[in-house]
Design an enzyme around this catalytic site. Structure first.
Site, PDB file in Angstrom:
ATOM      1  N   LYS A   1       0.764  -1.083  -0.143  1.00 25.03           N
ATOM      2  CA  LYS A   1       0.089  -0.129  -0.016  1.00 25.03           C
ATOM      3  C   LYS A   1       0.876   1.332  -0.024  1.00 25.03           C
ATOM      4  O   LYS A   1       0.591   2.282   0.648  1.00 25.03           O
ATOM      5  CB  LYS A   1      -0.902   0.287   1.204  1.00 25.03           C
ATOM      6  CG  LYS A   1      -2.037  -1.065   1.148  1.00 25.03           C
ATOM      7  CD  LYS A   1      -2.925  -1.069   2.562  1.00 25.03           C
ATOM      8  CE  LYS A   1      -2.151  -1.369   3.670  1.00 25.03           C
ATOM      9  NZ  LYS A   1      -3.065  -1.923   4.650  1.00 25.03           N
TER      10      LYS A   1
ATOM     11  N   ASP B   1      -5.675  -5.381  10.582  1.00 25.32           N
ATOM     12  CA  ASP B   1      -7.113  -4.736  10.669  1.00 25.32           C
ATOM     13  C   ASP B   1      -8.041  -5.765  10.341  1.00 25.32           C
ATOM     14  O   ASP B   1      -9.214  -5.578  10.941  1.00 25.32           O
ATOM     15  CB  ASP B   1      -7.081  -3.573   9.649  1.00 25.32           C
ATOM     16  CG  ASP B   1      -6.766  -3.913   8.139  1.00 25.32           C
ATOM     17  OD1 ASP B   1      -6.335  -5.124   8.030  1.00 25.32           O
ATOM     18  OD2 ASP B   1      -6.731  -2.886   7.413  1.00 25.32           O
TER      19      ASP B   1
HETATM   20  C1  BGC Z   1      -2.132  -5.711   3.632  1.00 24.84           C
HETATM   21  C2  BGC Z   1      -2.813  -6.651   4.870  1.00 24.84           C
HETATM   22  C3  BGC Z   1      -4.010  -5.638   5.219  1.00 24.84           C
HETATM   23  C4  BGC Z   1      -4.734  -4.784   3.932  1.00 24.84           C
HETATM   24  C5  BGC Z   1      -5.928  -3.998   4.515  1.00 24.84           C
HETATM   25  C6  BGC Z   1      -2.827  -5.239   2.768  1.00 24.84           C
HETATM   26  O1  BGC Z   1      -2.200  -4.263   1.761  1.00 24.84           O
HETATM   27  O2  BGC Z   1      -1.262  -6.607   3.321  1.00 24.84           O
HETATM   28  O3  BGC Z   1      -2.346  -6.621   5.850  1.00 24.84           O
HETATM   29  O4  BGC Z   1      -4.989  -6.091   6.143  1.00 24.84           O
HETATM   30  O5  BGC Z   1      -4.074  -4.285   3.281  1.00 24.84           O
HETATM   31  O6  BGC Z   1      -5.664  -3.092   5.042  1.00 24.84           O
END
Ligand code: BGC
Length: 539
Positions: free
Chosen positions: A242, A278
Protein backbone atom coordinates in the site's frame (compact mmCIF):
# COMPACT_ATOMS: atom_id res chain seq x y z
CA UNK A 1 -11.37 -38.57 7.09
CA UNK A 2 -14.23 -36.17 7.71
CA UNK A 3 -16.50 -34.83 5.02
CA UNK A 4 -15.10 -31.32 4.87
CA UNK A 5 -11.53 -32.43 4.80
CA UNK A 6 -12.20 -34.98 2.11
CA UNK A 7 -14.04 -32.43 0.01
CA UNK A 8 -11.33 -29.85 0.43
CA UNK A 9 -8.56 -32.27 -0.47
CA UNK A 10 -10.34 -33.24 -3.64
CA UNK A 11 -10.60 -29.62 -4.55
CA UNK A 12 -6.93 -29.14 -3.94
CA UNK A 13 -6.03 -32.06 -6.18
CA UNK A 14 -8.31 -30.74 -8.88
CA UNK A 15 -6.86 -27.37 -8.50
CA UNK A 16 -3.25 -28.41 -8.66
CA UNK A 17 -3.87 -30.09 -11.96
CA UNK A 18 -5.75 -27.11 -13.28
CA UNK A 19 -2.98 -24.78 -12.38
CA UNK A 20 -0.46 -26.85 -14.26
CA UNK A 21 -2.78 -27.18 -17.22
CA UNK A 22 -3.21 -23.43 -17.47
CA UNK A 23 0.30 -22.33 -16.86
CA UNK A 24 2.31 -25.04 -18.45
CA UNK A 25 4.37 -25.05 -15.30
CA UNK A 26 5.15 -21.34 -15.56
CA UNK A 27 5.55 -19.65 -12.20
CA UNK A 28 4.66 -22.76 -10.21
CA UNK A 29 6.96 -24.73 -8.02
CA UNK A 30 7.55 -28.38 -7.28
CA UNK A 31 4.74 -28.58 -4.77
CA UNK A 32 2.13 -27.93 -7.43
CA UNK A 33 3.45 -30.79 -9.49
CA UNK A 34 3.39 -33.07 -6.45
CA UNK A 35 -0.26 -32.08 -6.06
CA UNK A 36 -1.00 -33.34 -9.57
CA UNK A 37 0.69 -36.65 -9.00
CA UNK A 38 -1.50 -37.16 -5.96
CA UNK A 39 -4.73 -36.03 -7.60
CA UNK A 40 -6.25 -39.38 -8.41
CA UNK A 41 -10.03 -39.55 -7.99
CA UNK A 42 -11.77 -40.07 -11.33
CA UNK A 43 -14.68 -37.79 -10.52
CA UNK A 44 -12.21 -35.08 -9.65
CA UNK A 45 -10.51 -35.50 -13.00
CA UNK A 46 -13.83 -35.30 -14.79
CA UNK A 47 -14.71 -32.14 -12.96
CA UNK A 48 -11.28 -30.76 -13.73
CA UNK A 49 -11.76 -31.29 -17.44
CA UNK A 50 -15.13 -29.59 -17.46
CA UNK A 51 -14.08 -26.61 -15.43
CA UNK A 52 -10.84 -26.12 -17.27
CA UNK A 53 -12.61 -26.35 -20.61
CA UNK A 54 -15.22 -23.86 -19.47
CA UNK A 55 -12.62 -21.48 -18.13
CA UNK A 56 -10.60 -21.75 -21.33
CA UNK A 57 -13.71 -21.08 -23.38
CA UNK A 58 -14.58 -17.97 -21.43
CA UNK A 59 -11.01 -16.72 -21.53
CA UNK A 60 -11.02 -17.21 -25.29
CA UNK A 61 -14.32 -15.35 -25.58
CA UNK A 62 -12.90 -12.42 -23.66
CA UNK A 63 -9.75 -12.43 -25.78
CA UNK A 64 -11.82 -12.51 -28.96
CA UNK A 65 -13.87 -9.57 -27.82
CA UNK A 66 -10.72 -7.60 -27.10
CA UNK A 67 -9.25 -8.56 -30.44
CA UNK A 68 -12.39 -7.37 -32.22
CA UNK A 69 -12.08 -3.98 -30.56
CA UNK A 70 -8.37 -3.85 -31.24
CA UNK A 71 -9.07 -4.48 -34.92
CA UNK A 72 -11.47 -1.58 -34.98
CA UNK A 73 -9.08 0.64 -33.13
CA UNK A 74 -6.28 -0.41 -35.45
CA UNK A 75 -8.16 0.16 -38.68
CA UNK A 76 -9.89 3.42 -37.78
CA UNK A 77 -8.14 6.64 -36.89
CA UNK A 78 -9.28 8.40 -33.67
CA UNK A 79 -10.78 11.12 -35.90
CA UNK A 80 -12.85 8.53 -37.80
CA UNK A 81 -13.94 6.85 -34.59
CA UNK A 82 -14.93 10.21 -33.10
CA UNK A 83 -17.45 10.55 -35.93
CA UNK A 84 -19.21 7.25 -35.16
CA UNK A 85 -22.73 7.30 -33.71
CA UNK A 86 -23.22 7.22 -29.94
CA UNK A 87 -24.56 3.66 -30.24
CA UNK A 88 -21.47 2.50 -32.14
CA UNK A 89 -19.15 4.10 -29.60
CA UNK A 90 -21.06 2.53 -26.74
CA UNK A 91 -20.71 -0.86 -28.45
CA UNK A 92 -16.94 -0.37 -28.66
CA UNK A 93 -16.79 0.54 -24.98
CA UNK A 94 -18.74 -2.59 -24.09
CA UNK A 95 -16.47 -4.74 -26.23
CA UNK A 96 -13.30 -3.37 -24.73
CA UNK A 97 -14.69 -3.79 -21.23
CA UNK A 98 -15.52 -7.43 -21.90
CA UNK A 99 -12.09 -8.37 -20.57
CA UNK A 100 -13.04 -6.86 -17.20
CA UNK A 101 -16.10 -9.06 -16.77
CA UNK A 102 -15.68 -12.40 -15.03
CA UNK A 103 -17.77 -15.27 -16.29
CA UNK A 104 -19.34 -17.68 -13.78
CA UNK A 105 -16.82 -20.32 -14.88
CA UNK A 106 -13.91 -17.99 -14.25
CA UNK A 107 -15.19 -17.14 -10.78
CA UNK A 108 -15.60 -20.83 -9.99
CA UNK A 109 -12.09 -21.47 -11.22
CA UNK A 110 -10.87 -18.65 -8.97
CA UNK A 111 -12.47 -20.33 -5.95
CA UNK A 112 -10.55 -23.52 -6.66
CA UNK A 113 -7.31 -21.65 -7.04
CA UNK A 114 -7.82 -19.60 -3.88
CA UNK A 115 -8.54 -22.75 -1.87
CA UNK A 116 -5.42 -24.33 -3.27
CA UNK A 117 -3.33 -21.31 -2.27
CA UNK A 118 -4.87 -21.17 1.21
CA UNK A 119 -3.93 -24.80 1.75
CA UNK A 120 -0.41 -24.13 0.58
CA UNK A 121 -0.11 -21.29 3.08
CA UNK A 122 -1.43 -23.39 5.96
CA UNK A 123 0.72 -26.47 5.37
CA UNK A 124 4.21 -26.59 6.82
CA UNK A 125 5.87 -28.04 3.71
CA UNK A 126 4.42 -25.60 1.23
CA UNK A 127 4.22 -22.47 3.42
CA UNK A 128 7.73 -21.17 2.65
CA UNK A 129 6.92 -20.87 -1.06
CA UNK A 130 3.24 -20.03 -0.74
CA UNK A 131 1.98 -16.65 -1.92
CA UNK A 132 -1.05 -16.59 0.34
CA UNK A 133 0.81 -16.91 3.61
CA UNK A 134 -2.05 -17.67 5.99
CA UNK A 135 -0.21 -16.25 8.99
CA UNK A 136 -1.20 -17.46 12.43
CA UNK A 137 -2.46 -14.53 14.52
CA UNK A 138 -2.35 -16.29 17.91
CA UNK A 139 -5.88 -15.02 18.52
CA UNK A 140 -7.96 -17.98 19.71
CA UNK A 141 -10.60 -16.35 21.84
CA UNK A 142 -13.32 -14.10 20.56
CA UNK A 143 -14.68 -11.41 22.85
CA UNK A 144 -17.44 -12.57 25.19
CA UNK A 145 -18.83 -9.13 26.01
CA UNK A 146 -17.23 -9.06 29.46
CA UNK A 147 -14.20 -7.08 28.36
CA UNK A 148 -13.85 -3.84 30.33
CA UNK A 149 -11.29 -1.15 30.85
CA UNK A 150 -9.31 1.66 29.28
CA UNK A 151 -7.06 0.88 26.33
CA UNK A 152 -4.86 2.71 23.89
CA UNK A 153 -4.79 1.68 20.26
CA UNK A 154 -2.57 2.56 17.34
CA UNK A 155 -3.84 2.08 13.82
CA UNK A 156 -1.27 2.11 11.03
CA UNK A 157 -1.87 0.87 7.52
CA UNK A 158 -4.98 2.47 6.09
CA UNK A 159 -5.27 5.88 4.57
CA UNK A 160 -4.50 7.51 7.92
CA UNK A 161 -2.53 6.84 11.05
CA UNK A 162 -4.64 7.09 14.20
CA UNK A 163 -4.19 6.99 17.94
CA UNK A 164 -7.20 6.03 20.03
CA UNK A 165 -8.28 5.87 23.65
CA UNK A 166 -11.07 3.38 24.16
CA UNK A 167 -13.07 2.74 27.26
CA UNK A 168 -14.92 -0.60 27.07
CA UNK A 169 -17.94 -0.53 29.33
CA UNK A 170 -20.87 -2.69 30.36
CA UNK A 171 -23.70 -3.69 28.00
CA UNK A 172 -21.59 -3.60 24.85
CA UNK A 173 -21.08 0.09 25.41
CA UNK A 174 -17.86 1.93 24.81
CA UNK A 175 -16.41 5.42 24.62
CA UNK A 176 -13.76 6.28 22.13
CA UNK A 177 -11.62 9.32 21.49
CA UNK A 178 -9.27 9.37 18.58
CA UNK A 179 -7.06 11.58 16.53
CA UNK A 180 -5.81 11.22 13.00
CA UNK A 181 -2.20 12.09 12.24
CA UNK A 182 -0.74 12.45 8.79
CA UNK A 183 2.11 10.25 7.74
CA UNK A 184 4.00 12.44 5.29
CA UNK A 185 5.08 10.79 2.05
CA UNK A 186 8.79 11.15 2.94
CA UNK A 187 8.17 9.11 6.10
CA UNK A 188 6.19 6.45 4.21
CA UNK A 189 9.26 5.74 2.11
CA UNK A 190 11.93 6.89 4.59
CA UNK A 191 13.68 4.92 7.32
CA UNK A 192 11.97 2.65 9.82
CA UNK A 193 13.47 4.64 12.68
CA UNK A 194 11.86 7.82 11.36
CA UNK A 195 8.51 6.07 11.02
CA UNK A 196 8.49 4.66 14.55
CA UNK A 197 9.82 7.90 16.06
CA UNK A 198 6.93 9.67 14.37
CA UNK A 199 4.45 7.13 15.74
CA UNK A 200 5.89 7.44 19.26
CA UNK A 201 5.72 11.22 19.06
CA UNK A 202 2.06 11.16 17.98
CA UNK A 203 1.29 8.70 20.80
CA UNK A 204 2.98 10.89 23.38
CA UNK A 205 1.16 14.03 22.17
CA UNK A 206 -2.14 12.17 22.20
CA UNK A 207 -1.60 10.88 25.74
CA UNK A 208 -0.77 14.39 26.93
CA UNK A 209 -3.88 15.85 25.27
CA UNK A 210 -6.12 13.17 26.75
CA UNK A 211 -4.77 13.35 30.29
CA UNK A 212 -3.35 9.83 30.38
CA UNK A 213 0.28 10.90 30.03
CA UNK A 214 1.24 9.52 33.42
CA UNK A 215 -0.81 6.30 33.17
CA UNK A 216 0.56 2.96 32.05
CA UNK A 217 -2.20 1.66 29.78
CA UNK A 218 -2.50 -1.55 27.78
CA UNK A 219 -2.14 -0.93 24.05
CA UNK A 220 -3.30 -2.82 20.97
CA UNK A 221 -1.34 -2.07 17.80
CA UNK A 222 -3.24 -2.50 14.55
CA UNK A 223 -0.47 -2.91 12.01
CA UNK A 224 -2.09 -3.68 8.67
CA UNK A 225 0.70 -5.24 6.70
CA UNK A 226 1.77 -8.86 6.21
CA UNK A 227 3.22 -9.88 9.54
CA UNK A 228 4.80 -13.20 10.39
CA UNK A 229 3.55 -13.41 13.95
CA UNK A 230 5.52 -15.32 16.54
CA UNK A 231 3.10 -14.56 19.32
CA UNK A 232 0.43 -12.08 20.28
CA UNK A 233 3.07 -9.42 20.92
CA UNK A 234 5.75 -10.35 18.43
CA UNK A 235 5.66 -10.14 14.66
CA UNK A 236 8.17 -9.77 11.85
CA UNK A 237 7.23 -7.68 8.84
CA UNK A 238 7.17 -9.87 5.74
CA UNK A 239 6.90 -7.08 3.19
CA UNK A 240 5.46 -3.57 2.91
CA UNK A 241 2.29 -2.94 0.88
CA UNK A 242 0.00 0.00 0.00
CA UNK A 243 2.65 2.57 -0.84
CA UNK A 244 4.77 2.13 2.32
CA UNK A 245 8.42 1.22 1.93
CA UNK A 246 10.40 2.15 5.05
CA UNK A 247 13.95 0.85 5.15
CA UNK A 248 15.10 -1.53 7.86
CA UNK A 249 11.75 -2.93 8.94
CA UNK A 250 11.31 -6.06 6.82
CA UNK A 251 12.13 -9.14 8.95
CA UNK A 252 12.20 -7.01 12.10
CA UNK A 253 9.91 -7.35 15.12
CA UNK A 254 7.57 -4.41 14.75
CA UNK A 255 6.54 -4.42 18.42
CA UNK A 256 10.18 -4.12 19.41
CA UNK A 257 10.67 -1.22 16.99
CA UNK A 258 7.71 0.55 18.60
CA UNK A 259 8.98 -0.12 22.13
CA UNK A 260 12.47 1.11 21.15
CA UNK A 261 11.06 4.34 19.74
CA UNK A 262 9.02 4.92 22.93
CA UNK A 263 12.10 4.20 25.04
CA UNK A 264 14.17 6.67 22.98
CA UNK A 265 11.72 9.39 24.00
CA UNK A 266 11.50 8.15 27.57
CA UNK A 267 8.40 10.19 28.39
CA UNK A 268 5.45 7.77 28.27
CA UNK A 269 4.92 4.20 29.39
CA UNK A 270 2.67 1.62 27.78
CA UNK A 271 2.08 -2.14 27.79
CA UNK A 272 1.86 -3.51 24.27
CA UNK A 273 -0.66 -6.33 24.80
CA UNK A 274 -1.22 -7.29 21.19
CA UNK A 275 -0.26 -6.61 17.61
CA UNK A 276 -2.92 -7.34 15.07
CA UNK A 277 -4.01 -6.98 11.49
CA UNK A 278 -6.97 -4.71 10.63
CA UNK A 279 -8.92 -7.77 9.45
CA UNK A 280 -8.49 -9.24 12.95
CA UNK A 281 -9.69 -6.00 14.51
CA UNK A 282 -12.69 -5.97 12.22
CA UNK A 283 -13.62 -9.54 13.11
CA UNK A 284 -13.20 -8.85 16.83
CA UNK A 285 -15.27 -5.70 16.80
CA UNK A 286 -18.14 -7.53 15.09
CA UNK A 287 -17.76 -10.66 17.22
CA UNK A 288 -18.21 -8.53 20.33
CA UNK A 289 -21.87 -8.23 19.38
CA UNK A 290 -22.38 -11.18 17.06
CA UNK A 291 -20.87 -14.51 18.07
CA UNK A 292 -21.31 -15.98 14.58
CA UNK A 293 -18.72 -13.59 13.22
CA UNK A 294 -15.88 -15.85 12.07
CA UNK A 295 -14.47 -13.92 9.09
CA UNK A 296 -12.99 -10.41 8.99
CA UNK A 297 -12.70 -8.63 5.65
CA UNK A 298 -11.17 -5.33 4.57
CA UNK A 299 -11.84 -3.77 1.18
CA UNK A 300 -10.22 -0.39 1.61
CA UNK A 301 -6.85 1.01 0.61
CA UNK A 302 -5.75 -2.64 0.68
CA UNK A 303 -7.66 -5.91 0.58
CA UNK A 304 -7.39 -8.87 2.93
CA UNK A 305 -9.35 -11.36 5.01
CA UNK A 306 -8.90 -13.41 8.17
CA UNK A 307 -10.95 -16.38 9.37
CA UNK A 308 -11.30 -18.86 12.20
CA UNK A 309 -9.54 -22.09 11.24
CA UNK A 310 -9.46 -25.41 13.02
CA UNK A 311 -6.18 -25.81 14.89
CA UNK A 312 -5.29 -29.09 13.13
CA UNK A 313 -5.42 -27.33 9.75
CA UNK A 314 -3.01 -24.58 10.84
CA UNK A 315 0.15 -26.65 10.72
CA UNK A 316 2.41 -23.77 11.72
CA UNK A 317 0.57 -23.16 14.95
CA UNK A 318 2.01 -24.84 18.02
CA UNK A 319 -1.16 -25.04 20.08
CA UNK A 320 -0.68 -24.69 23.81
CA UNK A 321 -4.19 -25.24 25.09
CA UNK A 322 -5.85 -28.40 23.74
CA UNK A 323 -9.27 -27.08 24.80
CA UNK A 324 -9.08 -24.34 22.19
CA UNK A 325 -10.08 -25.80 18.85
CA UNK A 326 -9.66 -22.77 16.59
CA UNK A 327 -7.12 -20.13 15.74
CA UNK A 328 -7.53 -16.98 13.69
CA UNK A 329 -5.63 -16.99 10.40
CA UNK A 330 -4.63 -13.80 8.59
CA UNK A 331 -4.72 -15.02 5.00
CA UNK A 332 -2.90 -12.04 3.41
CA UNK A 333 -4.71 -12.97 0.24
CA UNK A 334 -3.69 -9.68 -1.40
CA UNK A 335 -0.66 -11.62 -2.65
CA UNK A 336 -2.81 -14.24 -4.38
CA UNK A 337 -1.78 -14.39 -8.04
CA UNK A 338 1.83 -13.33 -7.51
CA UNK A 339 2.79 -16.72 -9.01
CA UNK A 340 0.67 -16.27 -12.14
CA UNK A 341 -2.49 -17.92 -10.78
CA UNK A 342 -4.53 -14.85 -11.77
CA UNK A 343 -3.04 -14.37 -15.22
CA UNK A 344 -6.05 -15.96 -16.90
CA UNK A 345 -8.21 -13.03 -15.80
CA UNK A 346 -5.69 -10.17 -15.67
CA UNK A 347 -5.91 -7.44 -18.30
CA UNK A 348 -3.56 -4.96 -19.95
CA UNK A 349 -4.77 -2.41 -17.35
CA UNK A 350 -3.80 -4.65 -14.43
CA UNK A 351 -0.35 -5.15 -15.89
CA UNK A 352 0.04 -1.39 -16.34
CA UNK A 353 -0.91 -0.75 -12.69
CA UNK A 354 1.58 -3.35 -11.54
CA UNK A 355 4.51 -2.14 -13.64
CA UNK A 356 4.10 1.41 -12.36
CA UNK A 357 3.55 0.44 -8.72
CA UNK A 358 6.05 0.72 -5.87
CA UNK A 359 5.97 -3.12 -5.56
CA UNK A 360 5.84 -4.70 -9.04
CA UNK A 361 4.98 -8.40 -9.09
CA UNK A 362 3.47 -8.22 -5.60
CA UNK A 363 -0.09 -7.98 -4.24
CA UNK A 364 -1.62 -9.03 -7.57
CA UNK A 365 -5.09 -9.79 -6.17
CA UNK A 366 -5.10 -6.59 -4.10
CA UNK A 367 -4.23 -4.52 -7.17
CA UNK A 368 -7.38 -5.79 -8.93
CA UNK A 369 -9.61 -4.98 -5.97
CA UNK A 370 -8.63 -2.34 -3.50
CA UNK A 371 -9.17 1.38 -3.22
CA UNK A 372 -5.53 2.20 -3.78
CA UNK A 373 -5.87 0.99 -7.38
CA UNK A 374 -9.53 1.04 -8.40
CA UNK A 375 -9.63 4.66 -9.54
CA UNK A 376 -6.39 4.25 -11.42
CA UNK A 377 -7.76 1.19 -13.23
CA UNK A 378 -10.73 3.23 -14.39
CA UNK A 379 -8.44 6.06 -15.45
CA UNK A 380 -6.36 3.72 -17.60
CA UNK A 381 -9.46 2.47 -19.41
CA UNK A 382 -10.67 6.06 -19.89
CA UNK A 383 -7.32 7.14 -21.30
CA UNK A 384 -7.26 4.26 -23.76
CA UNK A 385 -10.77 5.02 -24.99
CA UNK A 386 -10.15 8.75 -25.21
CA UNK A 387 -6.97 8.27 -27.18
CA UNK A 388 -8.86 5.99 -29.54
CA UNK A 389 -11.46 8.74 -30.10
CA UNK A 390 -14.31 6.75 -28.47
CA UNK A 391 -14.73 9.10 -25.50
CA UNK A 392 -14.92 12.91 -25.30
CA UNK A 393 -14.43 13.27 -29.06
CA UNK A 394 -10.86 12.19 -28.50
CA UNK A 395 -10.08 15.25 -26.35
CA UNK A 396 -8.18 14.40 -23.18
CA UNK A 397 -6.98 16.61 -20.33
CA UNK A 398 -3.82 16.93 -18.30
CA UNK A 399 -5.51 15.62 -15.16
CA UNK A 400 -6.94 12.61 -16.98
CA UNK A 401 -3.49 11.80 -18.27
CA UNK A 402 -1.85 12.03 -14.85
CA UNK A 403 -1.37 8.87 -12.80
CA UNK A 404 -3.25 8.70 -9.51
CA UNK A 405 -5.56 11.65 -10.16
CA UNK A 406 -8.73 9.66 -10.80
CA UNK A 407 -9.60 8.96 -7.17
CA UNK A 408 -11.39 5.78 -6.17
CA UNK A 409 -14.10 7.86 -4.49
CA UNK A 410 -15.04 9.09 -7.99
CA UNK A 411 -16.08 5.53 -8.88
CA UNK A 412 -18.51 5.48 -5.95
CA UNK A 413 -19.77 8.95 -6.76
CA UNK A 414 -20.37 8.20 -10.44
CA UNK A 415 -22.18 4.97 -9.65
CA UNK A 416 -24.34 6.72 -7.05
CA UNK A 417 -26.13 8.68 -9.81
CA UNK A 418 -29.63 7.40 -10.53
CA UNK A 419 -29.83 5.58 -13.87
CA UNK A 420 -30.00 8.11 -16.70
CA UNK A 421 -28.85 10.95 -14.43
CA UNK A 422 -25.22 12.07 -14.67
CA UNK A 423 -24.99 14.83 -12.07
CA UNK A 424 -22.10 13.32 -10.09
CA UNK A 425 -20.48 12.04 -13.24
CA UNK A 426 -20.37 15.53 -14.75
CA UNK A 427 -18.95 17.00 -11.52
CA UNK A 428 -16.18 14.42 -11.56
CA UNK A 429 -15.46 14.98 -15.24
CA UNK A 430 -15.27 18.72 -14.57
CA UNK A 431 -12.70 18.10 -11.85
CA UNK A 432 -10.75 16.18 -14.46
CA UNK A 433 -10.94 19.13 -16.82
CA UNK A 434 -13.31 17.32 -19.20
CA UNK A 435 -16.08 19.79 -19.85
CA UNK A 436 -17.37 18.71 -23.27
CA UNK A 437 -18.79 15.31 -22.27
CA UNK A 438 -22.03 14.21 -23.93
CA UNK A 439 -24.64 12.08 -22.19
CA UNK A 440 -23.29 9.20 -24.23
CA UNK A 441 -19.79 9.82 -22.80
CA UNK A 442 -21.20 9.91 -19.28
CA UNK A 443 -23.06 6.63 -19.80
CA UNK A 444 -19.84 5.05 -21.07
CA UNK A 445 -17.77 6.41 -18.17
CA UNK A 446 -20.33 4.99 -15.78
CA UNK A 447 -20.26 1.62 -17.52
CA UNK A 448 -16.47 1.49 -17.21
CA UNK A 449 -16.70 2.24 -13.47
CA UNK A 450 -19.33 -0.49 -13.09
CA UNK A 451 -17.15 -3.07 -14.82
CA UNK A 452 -14.13 -2.30 -12.64
CA UNK A 453 -16.04 -2.24 -9.35
CA UNK A 454 -18.15 -5.28 -10.20
CA UNK A 455 -15.02 -7.27 -11.00
CA UNK A 456 -13.54 -6.24 -7.65
CA UNK A 457 -16.71 -7.30 -5.82
CA UNK A 458 -16.74 -10.64 -7.62
CA UNK A 459 -13.08 -11.31 -6.86
CA UNK A 460 -13.66 -10.59 -3.17
CA UNK A 461 -16.77 -12.77 -3.25
CA UNK A 462 -14.81 -15.68 -4.69
CA UNK A 463 -12.40 -15.36 -1.76
CA UNK A 464 -15.11 -15.08 0.89
CA UNK A 465 -17.17 -17.95 -0.55
CA UNK A 466 -14.05 -20.11 -0.54
CA UNK A 467 -13.47 -19.35 3.14
CA UNK A 468 -17.13 -19.99 4.01
CA UNK A 469 -17.12 -23.32 2.16
CA UNK A 470 -13.85 -24.31 3.78
CA UNK A 471 -15.09 -23.53 7.27
CA UNK A 472 -18.28 -25.46 6.53
CA UNK A 473 -20.28 -24.02 9.43
CA UNK A 474 -24.04 -23.68 9.09
CA UNK A 475 -24.06 -19.91 9.65
CA UNK A 476 -21.27 -17.39 9.23
CA UNK A 477 -21.23 -13.64 9.70
CA UNK A 478 -18.53 -11.77 7.84
CA UNK A 479 -17.37 -8.57 9.55
CA UNK A 480 -16.44 -6.04 6.87
CA UNK A 481 -14.74 -2.66 6.81
CA UNK A 482 -12.82 -0.46 4.39
CA UNK A 483 -13.62 2.57 2.28
CA UNK A 484 -14.57 0.68 -0.89
CA UNK A 485 -17.08 -1.54 0.89
CA UNK A 486 -18.38 1.33 3.00
CA UNK A 487 -18.80 3.97 0.32
CA UNK A 488 -19.41 2.17 -2.95
CA UNK A 489 -23.17 2.17 -3.46
CA UNK A 490 -23.42 -1.38 -4.83
CA UNK A 491 -20.48 -3.30 -3.44
CA UNK A 492 -22.44 -4.91 -0.63
CA UNK A 493 -25.28 -6.10 -2.88
CA UNK A 494 -22.90 -7.35 -5.56
CA UNK A 495 -21.10 -9.39 -2.92
CA UNK A 496 -24.24 -10.83 -1.34
CA UNK A 497 -25.49 -11.92 -4.76
CA UNK A 498 -22.23 -13.53 -5.85
CA UNK A 499 -21.41 -15.23 -2.53
CA UNK A 500 -24.93 -16.72 -2.44
CA UNK A 501 -24.25 -18.31 -5.83
CA UNK A 502 -20.95 -19.76 -4.72
CA UNK A 503 -21.50 -21.25 -1.28
CA UNK A 504 -22.59 -24.79 -0.55
CA UNK A 505 -26.34 -25.32 -0.25
CA UNK A 506 -27.57 -25.11 3.34
CA UNK A 507 -25.01 -22.56 4.54
CA UNK A 508 -26.28 -19.10 5.42
CA UNK A 509 -24.18 -15.99 5.74
CA UNK A 510 -24.43 -12.26 6.21
CA UNK A 511 -22.13 -9.29 5.83
CA UNK A 512 -21.91 -7.03 8.86
CA UNK A 513 -20.39 -3.57 8.67
CA UNK A 514 -17.78 -3.23 11.37
CA UNK A 515 -17.80 -0.23 13.64
CA UNK A 516 -14.21 0.91 13.61
CA UNK A 517 -12.53 -2.46 13.72
CA UNK A 518 -9.01 -1.11 13.60
CA UNK A 519 -9.55 0.99 16.69
CA UNK A 520 -12.07 -0.80 18.85
CA UNK A 521 -10.92 -4.18 17.55
CA UNK A 522 -7.39 -3.42 18.72
CA UNK A 523 -8.69 -2.61 22.19
CA UNK A 524 -10.70 -5.84 22.18
CA UNK A 525 -7.74 -8.00 21.20
CA UNK A 526 -5.72 -6.33 23.94
CA UNK A 527 -8.65 -6.77 26.33
CA UNK A 528 -9.16 -10.44 25.51
CA UNK A 529 -5.43 -10.98 25.91
CA UNK A 530 -5.56 -9.66 29.44
CA UNK A 531 -9.20 -10.65 30.16
CA UNK A 532 -8.20 -13.07 32.88
CA UNK A 533 -6.07 -10.39 34.54
CA UNK A 534 -8.90 -7.90 34.40
CA UNK A 535 -11.40 -10.38 35.81
CA UNK A 536 -8.95 -11.24 38.56
CA UNK A 537 -8.49 -7.57 39.33
CA UNK A 538 -4.79 -7.55 38.53
CA UNK A 539 -4.98 -4.68 36.03
C1 BGC B 1 -2.10 -5.71 3.84
C2 BGC B 1 -2.98 -6.42 4.84
C3 BGC B 1 -4.15 -5.54 5.23
C4 BGC B 1 -4.87 -5.06 4.00
C5 BGC B 1 -6.03 -4.14 4.33
C6 BGC B 1 -2.92 -5.19 2.68
O1 BGC B 1 -2.11 -4.44 1.83
O2 BGC B 1 -1.09 -6.56 3.37
O3 BGC B 1 -2.25 -6.76 5.98
O4 BGC B 1 -5.02 -6.28 6.03
O5 BGC B 1 -3.97 -4.37 3.16
O6 BGC B 1 -5.61 -3.01 5.02
Amino acid sequence: MDRELNGAMRSVSINSAQLNGHNNGGGLDETDRVGVAQGAALSATEKLTTTTAAATKSTTAATNATTATTTNLATHSPQQIALLSAAEKSKMVHELCQQLLLTDEQVEELCYRILHELRRGLAKDTHPKANVKCFVTYVQDLPNGNERGKFLALDLGGTNFRVLLIHLQENNDFQMESRIYAIPQHIMIGSGTQLFDHIAECLSNFMAEHNVYKERLPLGFTFSFPLRQLGLTKGLLETWTKGFNCAGVVNEDVVQLLKDAIARRGDVQIDVCAILNDTTGTLMSCAWKNHNCKIGLIVGTGANACYMERVEEAELFAAEDPRKKHVLINTEWGAFGDNGALDFVRTEFDRDIDVHSINPGKQTFEKMISGMYMGELVRLVLVKMTQAGILFNGQDSEVLNTRGLFFTKYVSEIEADEPGNFTNCRLVLEELGLTNATDGDCANVRYICECVSKRAAHLVSAGIATLINKMDEPTVTVGVDGSVYRFHPKFHNLMVEKISQLIKPGITFDLMLSEDGSGRGAALVAAVACREDILNGKK
